[in-house]
Design a protein around this motif. Structure first.
Motif, short mmCIF file in Angstrom:
data_model
loop_
_atom_site.label_atom_id
_atom_site.label_comp_id
_atom_site.label_asym_id
_atom_site.label_seq_id
_atom_site.Cartn_x
_atom_site.Cartn_y
_atom_site.Cartn_z
N GLU A 83 20.98 62.30 39.23
CA GLU A 83 20.60 62.30 40.64
C GLU A 83 19.18 61.77 40.77
O GLU A 83 18.34 62.03 39.93
CB GLU A 83 20.66 63.73 41.20
CG GLU A 83 22.01 64.10 41.74
CD GLU A 83 21.92 65.36 42.58
OE1 GLU A 83 21.02 65.47 43.43
OE2 GLU A 83 22.77 66.22 42.37
N PRO A 93 7.25 58.80 54.52
CA PRO A 93 8.59 59.20 54.97
C PRO A 93 9.51 59.50 53.78
O PRO A 93 9.40 58.85 52.73
CB PRO A 93 9.09 57.96 55.73
CG PRO A 93 7.86 57.21 56.10
CD PRO A 93 6.87 57.47 55.01
N SER A 94 10.38 60.46 53.94
CA SER A 94 11.23 60.90 52.83
C SER A 94 12.07 59.77 52.25
O SER A 94 12.29 59.72 51.05
CB SER A 94 12.10 62.08 53.24
OG SER A 94 12.92 61.73 54.33
N ASP A 95 12.50 58.84 53.09
CA ASP A 95 13.32 57.74 52.58
C ASP A 95 12.50 56.67 51.86
O ASP A 95 13.06 55.74 51.28
CB ASP A 95 14.16 57.12 53.70
CG ASP A 95 13.30 56.43 54.76
OD1 ASP A 95 12.11 56.78 54.92
OD2 ASP A 95 13.83 55.53 55.44
N GLN A 96 11.18 56.81 51.86
CA GLN A 96 10.31 55.86 51.18
C GLN A 96 9.62 56.46 49.95
O GLN A 96 8.88 55.77 49.25
CB GLN A 96 9.22 55.37 52.15
CG GLN A 96 9.75 54.53 53.28
CD GLN A 96 10.25 53.20 52.76
OE1 GLN A 96 9.52 52.48 52.09
NE2 GLN A 96 11.47 52.86 53.08
N ARG A 97 9.85 57.73 49.70
CA ARG A 97 9.11 58.41 48.64
C ARG A 97 9.38 57.86 47.24
O ARG A 97 8.46 57.73 46.45
CB ARG A 97 9.38 59.92 48.68
CG ARG A 97 8.72 60.56 49.89
CD ARG A 97 8.94 62.03 49.96
NE ARG A 97 8.20 62.57 51.11
CZ ARG A 97 8.14 63.84 51.41
NH1 ARG A 97 8.79 64.73 50.67
NH2 ARG A 97 7.45 64.23 52.44
N GLU A 98 10.61 57.51 46.94
CA GLU A 98 10.93 56.95 45.62
C GLU A 98 10.20 55.63 45.41
O GLU A 98 9.58 55.41 44.37
CB GLU A 98 12.45 56.76 45.49
CG GLU A 98 12.88 56.23 44.14
CD GLU A 98 12.78 57.26 43.02
OE1 GLU A 98 12.50 56.85 41.88
OE2 GLU A 98 12.99 58.45 43.28
N LYS A 144 13.92 64.18 43.63
CA LYS A 144 13.54 64.60 44.98
C LYS A 144 12.01 64.73 44.97
O LYS A 144 11.46 65.67 44.41
CB LYS A 144 14.15 65.95 45.34
CG LYS A 144 15.66 65.98 45.25
CD LYS A 144 16.30 65.37 46.47
CE LYS A 144 17.76 65.66 46.51
NZ LYS A 144 18.62 64.53 46.57
#
Length: 71
Positions: free
Chosen positions: A4, A50-55, A7
Motif C-alpha cells: 500500500e 494537499p493530501s493528494d499531493q503528499r506522495e 500514508k
C-alpha cells in the motif's frame, strides 16, 4: 502483491522537511519545494500540502536533498 502507498501525515512531512534541511544545511531549497506544492493563498508550510499531493511532495523533498525519509 503491491504494498500500500505510504500514508504521509503532517508530522511525517514536517520531519522529512527538517531532515532534508538539516542535511542540506540550508532550508531554502526545501522552502522552494514547499512553495510549489502549497495551493495559492495558503501559508507555505508542509502541513498545507494537499493530501493528494503528499506522495509527490515527499518524493520531491527526498530528491532535492538526496535522502530517503528515515521515519
Amino acid at each position: 502483491a503491491e504494498p500500500e502507498p505510504r500514508k504521509w501525515t503532517e508530522a511525517d512531512l514536517s520531519k522529512l522537511c527538517n531532515q532534508a534541511a538539516t542535511k542540506l544545511g540550508d532550508p531554502g531549497p526545501i522552502k522552494n519545494v514547499i512553495s510549489r506544492f502549497v495551493p495559492e493563498g495558503e501559508t507555505p508550510h508542509s502541513r498545507n500540502i494537499p493530501s493528494d499531493q503528499r506522495e509527490a511532495f515527499a518524493s520531491a523533498v527526498e530528491k532535492a536533498a538526496d535522502i530517503e525519509f528515515a521515519g
